[in-house]
Design a protein around this motif. Structure first.
Motif, short mmCIF file in Angstrom:
data_model
loop_
_atom_site.label_atom_id
_atom_site.label_comp_id
_atom_site.label_asym_id
_atom_site.label_seq_id
_atom_site.Cartn_x
_atom_site.Cartn_y
_atom_site.Cartn_z
N UNK A 1 52.60 9.97 110.03
CA UNK A 1 51.84 9.93 108.49
C UNK A 1 50.98 11.09 108.51
N UNK A 2 49.98 11.61 109.35
CA UNK A 2 49.11 12.59 109.19
C UNK A 2 48.65 12.97 110.56
N UNK A 3 48.30 14.38 110.77
CA UNK A 3 47.75 14.93 112.00
C UNK A 3 46.33 14.16 112.51
N UNK B 1 37.93 8.50 112.60
CA UNK B 1 38.27 9.71 111.73
C UNK B 1 39.69 9.99 111.25
N UNK B 2 40.29 8.94 111.19
CA UNK B 2 41.81 9.03 110.68
C UNK B 2 41.91 9.09 109.39
N UNK B 3 40.82 8.90 108.68
CA UNK B 3 41.07 8.62 106.85
C UNK B 3 40.56 10.29 106.68
N UNK B 4 40.16 11.14 107.37
CA UNK B 4 39.43 12.43 107.18
C UNK B 4 40.79 13.42 107.10
N UNK B 5 40.67 14.61 106.60
CA UNK B 5 41.57 15.66 106.46
C UNK B 5 41.22 16.31 107.80
N UNK B 6 42.56 16.87 108.30
CA UNK B 6 42.45 17.71 109.76
C UNK B 6 41.33 18.46 109.62
N UNK B 7 40.94 19.39 108.68
CA UNK B 7 39.99 20.54 108.75
C UNK B 7 38.82 19.85 108.92
N UNK B 8 38.40 18.60 108.02
CA UNK B 8 37.29 18.07 108.24
C UNK B 8 36.96 17.31 109.80
N UNK B 9 38.04 16.98 110.30
CA UNK B 9 37.97 16.03 111.56
C UNK B 9 37.38 17.45 112.66
N UNK B 10 37.75 18.40 112.41
CA UNK B 10 37.41 19.68 113.23
C UNK B 10 36.08 19.95 113.26
N UNK B 11 35.71 19.92 112.08
CA UNK B 11 34.19 20.16 111.65
C UNK B 11 33.41 18.90 112.29
#
Length: 398
Positions: free
Chosen positions: A184-186, A80-90
């Motif tokens: 890099x990203x959350x 799931x690292x390639x997804x945005x934080x909001x999509x990861x929560x979904x």
């Protein structure tokens, strides 16, 4: 202890490997079930059709296991690292609803119906054409309460977290926790809401209690020790691994998602259900099909043996008849007076007997071919020697 990047990736890779093994085992058992079904149809094994009755529900059980395994994969942060934080929560919310609310309850409800099938009547059980459809409907119906409760946690949980006056701590309804593991990203780490675990625990208690009662009823009907061991293995594996999974999921709220202990408890919970699913697939799908195929092979061997025995008996009868005709002609040529027309009309012949190995015993026996009449046997004459003719089936002991 903070979770390192290497430890997280290690847990993820091991999880992927175990899910791949589970899926491979399930697909092989599905192909095995289709092969067994084709053998029954092609070779007309009507006696084995009873054991192939729940084949659709067996395949459904495997499909639920594969569904659950794929759900465990989307929980991993590695994928799931390639997804945005909001999509990861979904995705984490979808995981709770899909696995804890649907796949796991359906998985164990299917197990219950497969174990309950032999206790039903023949006309209403697995021999009925509508049994598979009815069973699938009941599984979805009984799974609905757990699914609704998990949806309640997902939909109402965020509202409770925003309410500062809520008496429930955040870990009762939280499905994801944001953590900056890299610069890099959350990344959103999937967590297990305690309310979801409580609902799953209540379901596990009811199911385990019913499985113990069901196992006792089945053991009263089983007389084979091998089948008894399978039933014991199945009941104790489910009643052991399912509570362990609930226990590990409940303990996971005691540590933060960034820590090693949380990931270890989540992996142990996953491992418990992987072992339980693998044991159930082997006991409910693979071994019954293998036993039925072995029984069908025994029937083939028995049929070939009977065909060979009948052919040998026929050849032996023909050989004995040829020996009989040869000896009659030989003895008639050497003793023409004894084998005269009058003796032939009397309805009896005399021949030399042979042993089982084909050697002559040196004994002449007079055999009556027809029932003696008054003209053939005058009053006061001695009775004819010999024994009545028997059918070839009497000679081979059938």
């Amino acid at each position: 202890m903070p979770l390192s990047r290497f430890a997280a990736d290690t847990f993820g890779v091991v999880t992927i490997c175990l899910v791949a093994i589970l899926i491979l085992l399930g697909l092989l058992c599905i192909l095995y079930s289709f092969y067994f079904r084709s053998r029954i149809r092609n070779q007309a094994f009507v006696q084995l059709s009873y054991f192939s009755g729940p084949w659709i529900i067996r395949i459904t059980f495997i499909l639920f296991s594969i569904w659950w395994g794929l759900g465990e994969l989307i929980r991993l942060t590695v994928l799931r690292r390639a997804l945005h934080l909001k999509w990861q929560e979904t995705v984490c919310k979808y995981y709770i609803v899909s696995n804890l609310g649907f796949a796991e309850p359906c998985l164990f409800l299917t197990l219950v119906f497969l174990l309950r099938a032999p206790l039903q009547k023949m006309e209403n059980g697995i021999m009925s054409e509508k049994w598979n459809g009815k069973t699938a409907g009941f599984i979805l119906l009984y799974c609905l309460p757990v699914l609704v409760l998990q949806l309640f946690v997902i939909l109402i949980g965020p509202q409770l977290d925003k309410n500062k006056n809520s008496a429930l701590p955040h870990y009762f309804t939280s499905t994801a926790a944001a953590s900056s593991m890299t610069r890099d990203h959350d990344i959103a780490l999937c967590t297990y809401p305690l309310l979801s675990t409580v609902f799953l625990g209540l379901f596990a208690i009811i199911l385990t209690s019913y499985l113990f009662w069901l196992g006792r009823q089945i053991l009263k009907l089983v007389i084979n020790k091998g089948l008894q061991k399978r039933v014991y293995t199945l009941i104790f594996s489910v009643s052991g691994f399912l509570p362990l999974r609930v226990l590990f999921l409940g303990l996971s709220v005691l540590s933060k998602p960034e820590h090693f202990m949380f990931e270890a408890l989540a992996f142990l919970a996953f491992l418990a259900l992987v072992c339980c699913s693998s044991v159930c697939i082997c006991m409910l799908v693979y071994y019954p099909v293998a036993d039925c195929l072995a029984l069908g092979n025994l029937q083939d061997i028995e049929a070939r043996r009977r065909y060979t025995d009948d052919r040998n008996d026929t050849m032996s009868l023909i050989a004995n008849q040829s020996h009989l005709e040869d000896n009659v002609e030989e003895n008639a040529g050497s003793s023409p007076g004894r084998y005269s027309d009058a003796s032939t009309k009397r309805g009896s012949i005399s021949f030399r007997t042979f042993g089982k190995d084909g050697t002559s015993t040196g004994t002449f026996v007079e055999l009556s071919l027809f029932s003696p009449s008054r003209d053939a046997t005058p009053p006061g004459s001695p009775p004819l020697l010999g024994w009545p003719m028997r059918s070839p089936r009497q000679d081979i002991g059938l």
